[in-house]
Enzyme design. Structure first.
Site, short mmCIF file in Angstrom:
data_model
loop_
_atom_site.label_atom_id
_atom_site.label_comp_id
_atom_site.label_asym_id
_atom_site.label_seq_id
_atom_site.Cartn_x
_atom_site.Cartn_y
_atom_site.Cartn_z
N ASP A 34 0.83 -1.22 0.00
CA ASP A 34 0.00 0.00 0.00
C ASP A 34 0.86 1.26 0.00
O ASP A 34 0.36 2.36 0.20
CB ASP A 34 -0.94 0.01 1.22
CG ASP A 34 -0.18 -0.03 2.53
OD1 ASP A 34 1.08 -0.02 2.51
OD2 ASP A 34 -0.83 -0.07 3.59
N ASN A 35 2.17 1.08 -0.16
CA ASN A 35 3.13 2.18 -0.28
C ASN A 35 3.62 2.76 1.05
O ASN A 35 4.38 3.71 1.06
CB ASN A 35 2.56 3.30 -1.17
CG ASN A 35 3.66 3.91 -2.02
OD1 ASN A 35 4.62 3.22 -2.38
ND2 ASN A 35 3.56 5.20 -2.31
N LYS A 184 16.95 46.49 -5.54
CA LYS A 184 15.78 46.82 -6.36
C LYS A 184 15.45 48.28 -6.15
O LYS A 184 15.38 48.75 -5.02
CB LYS A 184 14.58 46.00 -5.88
CG LYS A 184 14.44 44.67 -6.53
CD LYS A 184 13.12 44.04 -6.12
CE LYS A 184 13.21 42.54 -6.29
NZ LYS A 184 12.32 41.79 -5.48
N ASP A 210 23.29 32.26 -3.26
CA ASP A 210 22.11 32.32 -2.38
C ASP A 210 22.03 31.02 -1.59
O ASP A 210 22.77 30.06 -1.90
CB ASP A 210 20.85 32.51 -3.24
CG ASP A 210 19.72 33.20 -2.48
OD1 ASP A 210 19.86 33.39 -1.25
OD2 ASP A 210 18.71 33.54 -3.11
N GLY A 217 13.26 32.11 -10.00
CA GLY A 217 12.84 33.47 -10.36
C GLY A 217 13.81 34.54 -9.88
O GLY A 217 14.17 35.44 -10.65
N THR A 218 14.25 34.44 -8.63
CA THR A 218 15.14 35.45 -8.05
C THR A 218 16.44 35.53 -8.85
O THR A 218 16.89 36.60 -9.23
CB THR A 218 15.46 35.08 -6.58
OG1 THR A 218 14.24 34.87 -5.89
CG2 THR A 218 16.27 36.14 -5.88
C1 R5P Z 1 14.73 33.82 -0.09
O1 R5P Z 1 14.79 34.51 0.93
C2 R5P Z 1 15.76 32.79 -0.39
O2 R5P Z 1 17.01 33.12 0.12
C3 R5P Z 1 15.86 32.56 -1.89
O3 R5P Z 1 16.27 33.79 -2.49
C4 R5P Z 1 14.54 32.13 -2.47
O4 R5P Z 1 14.04 31.03 -1.78
C5 R5P Z 1 14.70 31.80 -3.93
O5 R5P Z 1 13.47 31.45 -4.43
P1 R5P Z 1 13.17 31.39 -5.98
O6 R5P Z 1 14.21 30.54 -6.61
O7 R5P Z 1 11.79 30.77 -6.06
O8 R5P Z 1 13.18 32.78 -6.50
#
Ligand code: R5P
Length: 286
Positions: A34-35, A184, A210, A217-218
């Site tokens: 059942d996994n 920004k 990061d 996206g960031t």
């Molecule tokens: C945000 O505070 C984190 O340090 C990263 O910048 C964020 O999680 C990146 O998210 P995404 O790749 O969706 O832009």
């Protein structure tokens, strides 16, 4: 001391066992028809100290960690150190809106039930350590990330926002180059400009650092801007490469030259190993 590797973090566990010159515990992990998960410790670890390595992402790996902890307790482990390379749910570290769960705390409380201590690699926010009811520490993968970036010969290390600046500063110092963060600025109702706060990116080889890349996206936004400003080369580096949805396409189509992540979450971009930093941390804190 023995090392157990959960399904999500087998490679890190093996690397760690090698570095610490300690044996791995033989474990059966399988699924019922059942996994549902089934976990069994096959070695005699009665009265032994054990380190479990398991990323708590995606959800199924959290259940596996709970079962491994329970099995180790039942088998008589004298101390259980839980190393969590990527602490999933760590970003919901407070109530952003009324009625929400503080997910990081909920997961931390459950992990604490059968742990002597916990080690997280580059948690999104350090204060999640306080959610554990046992001693909890953070260990950074930045030394290994910096080592990798140093080989690339970059001129500038950037943080994608002010919050990540400490990471960029650390890496730049190890690499021996300048650092800055992307700021920004709202130009008008429709236009937001994003560019390095103090330094110029033109003709430079830039690495953006990061803690997490999720949707991409960031990073993609930063890369597009840096390309517009004439950056010669742009790469992105993170500890935790979640690469959700179309993150990779987004990064590549923005003009990203290289994607670098560690092995806290396994992907083809896991180019940096975390075991050396974890081993160093464990040896220093023993
Ligand atoms: C945000 O505070 C984190 O340090 C990263 O910048 C964020 O999680 C990146 O998210 P995404 O790749 O969706 O832009």
């Amino acid at each position: 001391m023995y090392i157990v590797g959960g399904t999500a973090s087998k490679t890190i566990a093996k690397d760690l066992a090698k570095k610490l010159k300690q044996p791995m515990v033989d474990v059966t992990i399988k699924r019922f028809p059942d996994n549902e998960l089934y976990v069994r410790i096959l070695d005699d670890i009665d009265n032994e100290d054990v380190i479990i390595v398991q990323t708590t992402y995606p959800d199924t790996n959290i259940i596996e960690l709970f079962l491994l902890q329970d099995a180790l307790c039942e088998a008589g482990a004298s101390a259980i150190t839980v190393v969590i390379p990527y602490f999933g749910y760590g970003r919901q570290d407070k109530k952003f809106e009324e009625g929400e769960s503080i997910s990081a705390r909920a997961i931390a409380e459950h992990i604490s039930l059968h742990a002597s201590e916990v080690i997280l690699i580059d948690p999104h926010k350090e204060h999640v350590l306080d959610f554990f009811s046992v001693p909890a520490f953070s260990c950074s993968a930045l030394p290994q990330i910096a080592k990798y970036i140093k080989k690339k010969d970059v001129d500038l290390v950037l943080a994608p926002d002010k919050g990540a600046m400490k990471r960029a500063e650390y890496v730049s110092k190890m690499v021996g180059c300048e650092y800055d963060y992307m700021e920004k600025t709202r130009i008008d109702g429709q236009t937001v400009q994003i560019k390095p706060k103090k330094l110029k990116a033109d003709k430079k080889r830039v690495a953006i650092v990061d803690d997490i890349i999720s949707t991409g996206g960031t990073m993609a936004k930063s890369i597009k801007e840096l390309k517009k400003q004439g950056a010669a080369e742009t790469s992105v580096a993170c500890t935790h490469g979640l690469f959700a949805g179309s993150a990779i396409e987004k990064l590549l189509s923005s003009g990203c030259d290289e994607i670098i992540a560690t092995d806290t979450i396994t992907s083809e971009y896991s180019k940096v190993k975390t075991a050396p930093d974890i081993a160093k941390f464990l040896l220093k804190n023993q």
